[in-house]
Design a protein around this motif. Structure first.
Motif, PDB file in Angstrom:
ATOM      1  N   ASP A 101      11.009 -13.851   0.974  1.00 42.19           N
ATOM      2  CA  ASP A 101       9.806 -13.781   1.787  1.00 42.19           C
ATOM      3  C   ASP A 101       9.455 -12.303   1.957  1.00 42.19           C
ATOM      4  N   ASN A 102       8.344 -12.035   2.606  1.00 38.71           N
ATOM      5  CA  ASN A 102       7.853 -10.657   2.707  1.00 38.71           C
ATOM      6  C   ASN A 102       8.851  -9.731   3.405  1.00 38.71           C
ATOM      7  N   SER A 103       9.463 -10.203   4.486  1.00 38.97           N
ATOM      8  CA  SER A 103      10.407  -9.339   5.217  1.00 38.97           C
ATOM      9  C   SER A 103      11.657  -9.060   4.386  1.00 38.97           C
ATOM     10  N   ASP A 104      12.132 -10.055   3.626  1.00 36.22           N
ATOM     11  CA  ASP A 104      13.287  -9.816   2.743  1.00 36.22           C
ATOM     12  C   ASP A 104      12.937  -8.845   1.625  1.00 36.22           C
ATOM     13  N   PHE A 105      11.718  -8.972   1.093  1.00 35.42           N
ATOM     14  CA  PHE A 105      11.301  -8.037   0.045  1.00 35.42           C
ATOM     15  C   PHE A 105      11.334  -6.615   0.582  1.00 35.42           C
ATOM     16  N   GLU A 106      10.796  -6.421   1.771  1.00 31.18           N
ATOM     17  CA  GLU A 106      10.789  -5.085   2.376  1.00 31.18           C
ATOM     18  C   GLU A 106      12.215  -4.593   2.644  1.00 31.18           C
ATOM     19  N   LYS A 107      13.078  -5.474   3.094  1.00 30.35           N
ATOM     20  CA  LYS A 107      14.458  -5.102   3.411  1.00 30.35           C
ATOM     21  C   LYS A 107      15.222  -4.645   2.173  1.00 30.35           C
ATOM     22  N   TYR A 108      15.073  -5.377   1.071  1.00 34.06           N
ATOM     23  CA  TYR A 108      15.873  -5.080  -0.120  1.00 34.06           C
ATOM     24  C   TYR A 108      15.183  -4.168  -1.132  1.00 34.06           C
ATOM     25  N   PHE A 109      13.856  -4.220  -1.213  1.00 27.97           N
ATOM     26  CA  PHE A 109      13.174  -3.507  -2.296  1.00 27.97           C
ATOM     27  C   PHE A 109      12.102  -2.527  -1.838  1.00 27.97           C
ATOM     28  N   ASN A 110      11.555  -2.654  -0.643  1.00 24.60           N
ATOM     29  CA  ASN A 110      10.557  -1.763  -0.065  1.00 24.60           C
ATOM     30  C   ASN A 110       9.319  -1.645  -0.959  1.00 24.60           C
ATOM     31  N   SER A 111       8.256  -2.307  -0.570  1.00 26.45           N
ATOM     32  CA  SER A 111       7.033  -2.329  -1.378  1.00 26.45           C
ATOM     33  C   SER A 111       6.415  -0.950  -1.568  1.00 26.45           C
ATOM     34  N   ALA A 112       6.785   0.027  -0.741  1.00 25.01           N
ATOM     35  CA  ALA A 112       6.273   1.394  -0.918  1.00 25.01           C
ATOM     36  C   ALA A 112       6.783   2.021  -2.214  1.00 25.01           C
ATOM     37  N   ASN A 113       7.822   1.437  -2.808  1.00 23.74           N
ATOM     38  CA  ASN A 113       8.352   1.943  -4.072  1.00 23.74           C
ATOM     39  C   ASN A 113       7.539   1.484  -5.283  1.00 23.74           C
ATOM     40  N   TYR A 114       6.591   0.580  -5.062  1.00 21.48           N
ATOM     41  CA  TYR A 114       5.816  -0.010  -6.151  1.00 21.48           C
ATOM     42  C   TYR A 114       4.330   0.194  -5.895  1.00 21.48           C
ATOM     43  N   SER A 115       3.572   0.314  -6.968  1.00 17.79           N
ATOM     44  CA  SER A 115       2.123   0.437  -6.809  1.00 17.79           C
ATOM     45  C   SER A 115       1.435  -0.723  -7.521  1.00 17.79           C
ATOM     46  N   VAL A 116       0.356  -1.181  -6.911  1.00 16.11           N
ATOM     47  CA  VAL A 116      -0.399  -2.315  -7.423  1.00 16.11           C
ATOM     48  C   VAL A 116      -1.252  -1.867  -8.601  1.00 16.11           C
ATOM     49  N   ILE A 117      -1.271  -2.679  -9.644  1.00 16.85           N
ATOM     50  CA  ILE A 117      -2.097  -2.390 -10.818  1.00 16.85           C
ATOM     51  C   ILE A 117      -3.414  -3.156 -10.739  1.00 16.85           C
ATOM     52  N   ASN A 118      -3.341  -4.437 -10.409  1.00 19.57           N
ATOM     53  CA  ASN A 118      -4.510  -5.331 -10.417  1.00 19.57           C
ATOM     54  C   ASN A 118      -5.093  -5.466  -9.024  1.00 19.57           C
ATOM     55  N   LEU A 119      -5.714  -4.422  -8.532  1.00 22.59           N
ATOM     56  CA  LEU A 119      -6.276  -4.432  -7.189  1.00 22.59           C
ATOM     57  C   LEU A 119      -7.745  -4.817  -7.244  1.00 22.59           C
ATOM     58  N   GLU A 120      -8.051  -6.004  -6.719  1.00 22.95           N
ATOM     59  CA  GLU A 120      -9.424  -6.476  -6.649  1.00 22.95           C
ATOM     60  C   GLU A 120      -9.651  -7.041  -5.255  1.00 22.95           C
ATOM     61  N   PRO A 121      -9.857  -6.189  -4.263  1.00 20.07           N
ATOM     62  CA  PRO A 121      -9.947  -6.669  -2.887  1.00 20.07           C
ATOM     63  C   PRO A 121     -11.061  -7.680  -2.647  1.00 20.07           C
ATOM     64  N   GLN A 122     -12.134  -7.623  -3.402  1.00 16.14           N
ATOM     65  CA  GLN A 122     -13.226  -8.566  -3.191  1.00 16.14           C
ATOM     66  C   GLN A 122     -12.832  -9.982  -3.597  1.00 16.14           C
ATOM     67  N   ASN A 123     -11.777 -10.142  -4.406  1.00 12.81           N
ATOM     68  CA  ASN A 123     -11.352 -11.463  -4.848  1.00 12.81           C
ATOM     69  C   ASN A 123     -10.141 -11.991  -4.082  1.00 12.81           C
ATOM     70  N   ASP A 124      -9.599 -11.212  -3.177  1.00  5.16           N
ATOM     71  CA  ASP A 124      -8.433 -11.650  -2.418  1.00  5.16           C
ATOM     72  C   ASP A 124      -8.767 -12.872  -1.582  1.00  5.16           C
ATOM     73  N   GLN A 125      -7.832 -13.839  -1.587  1.00 10.02           N
ATOM     74  CA  GLN A 125      -7.979 -14.977  -0.692  1.00 10.02           C
ATOM     75  C   GLN A 125      -7.579 -14.587   0.711  1.00 10.02           C
ATOM     76  N   SER A 126      -6.613 -13.670   0.799  1.00 11.07           N
ATOM     77  CA  SER A 126      -6.100 -13.303   2.111  1.00 11.07           C
ATOM     78  C   SER A 126      -5.560 -11.892   2.081  1.00 11.07           C
ATOM     79  N   ASP A 127      -5.910 -11.123   3.090  1.00 11.47           N
ATOM     80  CA  ASP A 127      -5.340  -9.790   3.211  1.00 11.47           C
ATOM     81  C   ASP A 127      -3.874  -9.865   3.612  1.00 11.47           C
TER      82      ASP A 127
END
Length: 170
Positions: A101-127
């Motif tokens: 889940d999101n909290s486990d991902f942050e605990k073990y891998f930290n999303s700040a270490n990765y950058s998004v390639i396919n960023l299309e905010p206008q098509n997001d279903q949910s922020d």
């Protein structure tokens, strides 16, 4: 003579200040990893038989689609939308798929270490959807199937790649 000395001192202070700003900017910048398809990252969730932590299959989330939890719940006909573990059969062998889940991902891998390639905010279903998904798999003996040197790695990676593609193309 005093005016000339003051000008030199002020220019020196400006030069030192400018150097400090550049240095702080360089130190503050950190390199992130882009994930064009998937990556395998060690030191995920720990299970009793595996104290070093499981290896995770990490890929960028397709935020245009349903959340991964809902997709998996439908795919595996689970009545629990919040389930994070699923038993799957691949080539007549049983494996447990563990979704972070999101909290486990942050605990073990930290999303700040990765950058998004396919960023299309206008098509997001949910922020609220996370940007990356991590999945670990163990066999019936609780062996990490994704770690380097595992006899199961190729089988499990191919399964997870197909699952990721199915999720992307839903």
């Amino acid at each position: 003579m005093k005016l000339h000395t003051t000008t030199i001192v002020n220019k020196g202070k400006l030069l030192v200040f400018s150097f400090c700003i550049v240095l702080i900017g360089c130190v503050g910048a950190r390199q992130t990893i882009q994930i064009p398809d998937y990556i395998l990252v060690p030191k995920g969730k720990e299970i009793v038989e595996n104290q070093e932590g499981l290896t995770a299959f990490i890929f960028e989330n397709n935020t245009k689609n349903l959340p991964i939890e809902k997709f998996l719940s439908i795919k595996f006909k689970s009545e629990n939308y919040f389930s994070t573990e699923y038993w799957v059969v691949i080539d007549k062998s049983k494996y447990k798929m563990i979704v972070y889940d999101n909290s486990d991902f942050e605990k073990y891998f930290n999303s700040a270490n990765y950058s998004v390639i396919n960023l299309e905010p206008q098509n997001d279903q949910s922020d609220q959807q996370r940007k990356f998904i991590a999945i670990s798999m163990v066999n019936a003996n609780n062996e990490d199937c994704l770690k380097d040197g595992s006899l199961f790695q190729n089988i499990v990676v191919n399964y997870l790649k197909k699952l990721k593609d199915e999720y992307y193309n839903q």
